[in-house]
Enzyme design. Structure first.
Site, mmCIF file in Angstrom:
data_model
loop_
_atom_site.group_PDB
_atom_site.id
_atom_site.type_symbol
_atom_site.label_atom_id
_atom_site.label_comp_id
_atom_site.label_asym_id
_atom_site.label_seq_id
_atom_site.Cartn_x
_atom_site.Cartn_y
_atom_site.Cartn_z
ATOM 1 N N ASN A 55 0.862 -1.184 0.000
ATOM 2 C CA ASN A 55 0.000 0.000 0.000
ATOM 3 C C ASN A 55 0.897 1.233 0.000
ATOM 4 O OD1 ASN A 55 -1.843 2.018 0.473
ATOM 5 N ND2 ASN A 55 -2.349 1.391 2.569
ATOM 6 N N TRP A 56 1.072 1.815 -1.179
ATOM 7 C CA TRP A 56 1.977 2.962 -1.303
ATOM 8 C C TRP A 56 1.391 4.231 -0.686
ATOM 9 C CZ3 TRP A 56 4.269 3.059 -6.977
ATOM 10 C CH2 TRP A 56 4.996 1.873 -7.189
ATOM 11 N N GLU A 80 -5.670 -4.504 10.543
ATOM 12 C CA GLU A 80 -4.674 -3.472 10.795
ATOM 13 C C GLU A 80 -5.037 -2.671 12.035
ATOM 14 O OE1 GLU A 80 -2.494 -2.387 6.929
ATOM 15 O OE2 GLU A 80 -4.344 -1.233 6.941
ATOM 16 N N GLY A 105 2.113 2.701 10.711
ATOM 17 C CA GLY A 105 3.068 3.797 10.540
ATOM 18 C C GLY A 105 3.740 4.249 11.831
ATOM 19 N N GLY A 140 2.657 -0.857 4.395
ATOM 20 C CA GLY A 140 2.735 0.550 4.008
ATOM 21 C C GLY A 140 4.173 0.981 3.821
ATOM 22 N N GLY A 141 4.734 1.597 4.852
ATOM 23 C CA GLY A 141 6.080 2.178 4.776
ATOM 24 C C GLY A 141 7.135 1.266 4.162
HETATM 25 P P1 PGA Z 1 2.576 0.613 7.694
HETATM 26 O O1 PGA Z 1 1.127 0.804 7.015
HETATM 27 O O2 PGA Z 1 3.119 -0.694 7.140
HETATM 28 O O3 PGA Z 1 3.374 1.798 7.247
HETATM 29 O O4 PGA Z 1 2.371 0.569 9.156
HETATM 30 C C1 PGA Z 1 0.273 -0.285 6.838
HETATM 31 C C2 PGA Z 1 -1.008 0.192 6.198
HETATM 32 O O5 PGA Z 1 -1.474 1.286 6.530
HETATM 33 O O6 PGA Z 1 -1.588 -0.529 5.358
#
Ligand code: PGA
Length: 257
Positions: free
Chosen positions: A9-10, A166, A172, A234-235
């Site tokens: 997920n960019w 999540e 994040g 995400g990150g």
């Molecule tokens: P993260 O984000 O890996 O940066 O914690 C995950 C997401 O929001 O799908």
């Protein structure tokens, strides 16, 4: 056996130029890890470009959101048919969409229905906030999100989609959940709610990802939990070592060829 699925997920990151350079740098490594589903979810603006780069690879393309209506006066929105032209998957109900853009379980449910009607693979996000976690409300909150987002579907439709658990406090923050904690929510609460609504077979068939500060270093522990089928990342999906994360995940599930 459920096929593992790792999705990137960019969020609102990467211009087209950056996306092209990045995908060129990771696609060969990702292509080789064929034992798991790999999904890249760039911003809408990069979908067409990234699609071209992924065409011979078997790597799937996903959008990060969509509207449920087919077309019409919805300025700024993108329809299921438009997403389907480019993508195989779509992330729906991400906590950032819930928090910043007013998405409710009811709206997400409409999107899930529309995505399935168009043959898109929905990645349906659920998860409790930190306050809800602290108050011991995780099971209640996540159970109700699952019931709300998946309302009115057939057992077959539910079996074919992906749920991403999540915890909002882990997104994040660098503060990932524990594999045991996440696995328990996935196994008991998420599969439990699905078993009640759609039967045990459906609960065992549906793929459920973990998401929240997943990294190449911690992914294997999550994948080692039998109820965790993958991750929404995400990150760590914005950097070249996303390939390492996917490889570690495949290895942990014993599907690295
Ligand atoms: P993260 O984000 O890996 O940066 O914690 C995950 C997401 O929001 O799908």
């Amino acid at each position: 056996m459920r096929r593992p699925i790792l999705a990137a997920n960019w969020k609102m990151n990467k211009t087209n130029a950056e996306a092209i350079e990045f995908v060129r740098s990771i696609r060969r490594g990702l292509t080789e890890i064929a034992g798991v589903d790999r999904v890249l979810c760039p911003p809408f603006t990069a979908l067409a470009m990234v699609r071209e780069l992924l065409l011979p690879t078997g790597i799937l393309l996903g959008a990060q959101n969509m509207h449920w209506e087919e077309k019409g006066a919805y300025t700024g929105e993108v329809s299921p048919g438009m997403v389907k032209e480019l993508c195989q998957a779509v992330i729906l109900g991400h906590s950032e969409r819930r928090t910043y853009f007013g998405e409710t379980d009811e709206k997400i449910n409409r999107k899930v229905v529309a995505a399935l009607a168009h043959g898109l693979l929905p990645i349906v996000c659920v998860g409790e906030t930190e306050a809800q976690y602290d108050a011991g409300q995780t099971a209640q909150v996540v159970g109700s999100q699952v019931r709300g987002c998946l309302a009115g579907l057939s057992a077959e439709q539910v079996a074919g989609l992906v749920v991403a658990y999540e915890p909002v406090w882990a997104i994040g923050t660098g503060k990932a959940a524990t594999p045991g904690g996440a696995g328990a929510v996935i196994g008991l609460t998420i599969r439990g709610a699905i078993a009640e609504l759609y039967g045990e077979g459906t609960a065992l068939a549906v793929r459920v990802q973990y998401g929240g500060s997943a990294t190449p270093a911690n992914i294997a522990e999550f994948m080692a939990h039998p109820d965790v089928d993958g991750a929404l990342v995400g990150g760590a999906s914005l950097k070249p070592d996303f390939v390492e994360l996917v490889r570690n995940a495949a290895e942990a599930k014993g599907v690295l060829e």
